[in-house]
Scaffold this motif. Structure first.
Motif: not given
Lengths: 414, 414
Positions: A375, A381, B18-19, B28, B186, B200-203, B205, B241-245
């Motif tokens: 996800t 990181r 689901g984010d 997150l 993005i 959860g990385g940059r997304y 953040d 889209w490319f990330e996210g739940s």
């Protein structure tokens, strides 16, 4: 050599990682396959070497990446390429070690006589050479077409009957049965007695019928007193396609996200595999060649690269590797993804996104322990992990591409 | 009319179902958005009217299917079409009822002056007219470009500052704020103070910074004594889209599987919405127009089809419809899917499958109560449902296609 087990390897076609009750499914009922996990082991991080049929099966049988075998995409009956005579397969290896070998079901590694299962180590064969949506749908026995009017609903039972008959005929000596079911690949066909029985529709009916027939095979092994002498494994060749569950993993068949390449895998071997073991050690179906070689006292060829490693310690009790190894996942000749320890790096994407925006977000780095659904990208990181895996990927892709011409020539019979 | 609430509608861009922690996310942290659900309601079956931005937002603002508005695909700065002056929007409706209205953030409904937010009912506007990956990335205030050198990391805070300032200026009378965040679309940009903070990385953040700024807005409403007088809603325009739940739902942005169209939706209105309500009633963002009209004492136009219905009973306490209504999901002019009660019918597929095999398995009928992940096709089991939904779909698609020319002419300003 009484320690050498008989080996029964059941491969479903397009069965999803989450389609079995023992993998968390709450809709379908698969008690007999579940019993294999309960009496043995479930490997929850088993990978197919490809997200589609032909390359996955090429790797399974040779212990090598599909690119080395020159079979990187799905074959259809118009293609002339296939599994080279030069390749050395699991059945050849086991036959050379004294096993009787048989295959029943889907081959998908070529249509010319030199490609036939019977030319690659199987004493007996019955089945379809292709997927059941590729025409003509011809049933082979040995090297002959016995009918082009196949009743697909009867295939699961028929393959199982063949397997049981073979086992009965060879109960006194080590045998290897590769039972490569045509189902649940579409079109879905099922015997009347299972039709309408599952809560999961026709797909569910098909899976539950497969489970039933796996149960018949287990029962027969028990009846023959062979249970303790037989390693039984059930798995799939790639993720689910239009239906079927990935158990929450991202992507499906065709994708190198986990849902496309992670496959269910359960195994039982009473006395050697403790009951109820669950392992999250990353393993690949191409590990079966060296693993089965070890169990059978057979010799792994040294004249060619073998990508699989002997995972007996994992299989028989949930051992784990001291150091993670990378597992590479291609689409054709493009390296899409690398799994290494807890990490998964995505470098390319297939199917190509129609918005053509994939360059905006690739590469992606996922932590599969934290985030099994892939996800959240962590490349920012963990630049050290990104660098390491990018380097591994570049070198491995270069190695594969460098031998492309030779591999394709072998697959073409040149 | 003291019962008329102020209305704050926060729409994230591409935030997944689901984010949010309150939607089951374990990676997150979104405590401030979660607090809205805890103090109010979570609608777990809220749909965007489209799996992509422009049509989703067109429907949100007009209460109508995007096809009626003639905006069926994503606009980019080269397109001349946009939201017709003839359309009657949520802010026009609320302004006509005495509200002060403002929008901050992403518009995505046209670039010509007659398309500007300020021409469609918003007293004030600041934001980007397009997605943040479409160039030039120009920041508008009112109808003027104030900079083409946008610091995207500052946008979430800046939009929120605008919203807070507007609320402060209009604390004495009913107001409507449409806060349409540019993130987490993005490219992902985030203030330094949030960079590297999320698991959860940059997304992550970015999502956690959005949560923080939603919290600032809630705090300011509380400070101003407006909490009980203000309906605050947080949602998204389509799936990730490319990330996210997607929270385990199938598909992502672009797809009309649930993961592409189901959006998170939480709302609080102390005194009117009981705390901690969860509803699984199917609702669509185009229901907001008649619903907000009802709350504001405004009039829904009768000279055009309005597809939304007043869902106040659902919003304020989890009421449910006596009879299910169908919700239709298109790709451009093609009807892909229908939700009706517990059922979801898929008639077409986008993105098109590269194996071109979609005709082999469509239509698909899923039971979302049994099988929320759209795993097992039940069309063979429920031919009556299949027939009913196929008929509904055919009639509705025909209705939309019949008015295509007129709708496109309006969107083109002809």
């Amino acid at each position: 050599m009484t320690d050498r087990p008989n080996i029964v390897l059941v491969v479903m076609d397009d069965l999803g990682y989450g389609d079995l009750s023992c993998m968390g499914n709450t809709i379908l009922r698969t008690p007999r396959i579940d019993s294999i996990a309960a009496e043995g082991i479930a490997l929850r991080h088993m990978y197919a070497a490809s997200a589609v049929c032909t390359p996955s099966r090429a790797a399974l049988l040779t212990g090598r990446y599909p690119q080395r075998v020159g079979l990187v995409k799905v074959l259809n009956p118009r293609h002339d390429t296939g599994l080279s005579s030069w390749e050395y397969t699991v059945p050849e290896l086991l036959r050379d070690a004294g096993y009787r070998t048989a295959m029943f079901g889907k081959w998908h590694l070529g249509r010319r006589p030199e490609h036939y299962p019977t030319r690659h180590g199987f004493d007996e064969y019955a089945g379809l050479l292709y997927s059941n949506d590729m025409h003509p749908v011809e049933l082979f026995e040995g090297e002959e077409v016995v009918t082009a009017d196949v009743d697909q609903a009867a295939l699961t039972r028929a393959y199982t009957d063949h397997a049981i008959a073979f086992i009965e005929r060879h109960a006194d000596r080590p045998f290897f049965v590769y039972l490569a079911h045509t189902m649940p690949h579409i079109p879905l066909h099922v015997e009347d007695e299972f039709s309408g029985r599952s809560a999961g529709g026709r797909y569910g009916d098909v899976v539950e019928s497969l489970d039933h027939h796996v149960g018949r095979l287990l029962d027969r092994l028990d009846d023959l007193g062979l249970a303790d002498d037989t390693l039984v494994m059930v798995t799939s060749d790639n993720g689910p396609w239009f239906e079927g569950s990935t158990g929450g993993l991202r992507g499906t068949k065709l994708h190198t996200y986990e849902g496309g390449i992670r496959v269910p895998f359960v195994a039982r071997w009473p006395g050697r595999i403790p009951a109820g073991v669950v392992s999250d050690e990353p393993v690949c179906l191409f590990d079966l060649l060296p693993t089965l070689a070890g169990l059978a006292g057979a010799t792994v060829p040294e004249d060619r690269p073998i990508d699989g490693t002997d995972v007996t310690a994992v299989l028989t009790g949930g051992g784990s590797r001291a150091e993670p190894r990378p597992l590479f996942f291609f689409h054709w000749w493009t390296l899409n993804a690398v799994r290494w320890g807890r990490w998964k790096l995505h470098l390319d994407r297939f199917p190509r996104d129609p918005s053509r925006a994939q360059d905006k977000e690739l590469p992606q780095l996922f932590d599969l322990e934290l985030d099994p659904a892939e996800t959240y990208d962590l490349k920012d990181r963990h630049p050290d992990v990104l660098d390491h895996l990018t380097g591994l990927a570049a070198r491995f892709e270069a190695e594969m591409v460098a031998q492309r011409e030779a591999a394709e020539a072998r697959a073409a019979g040149r």
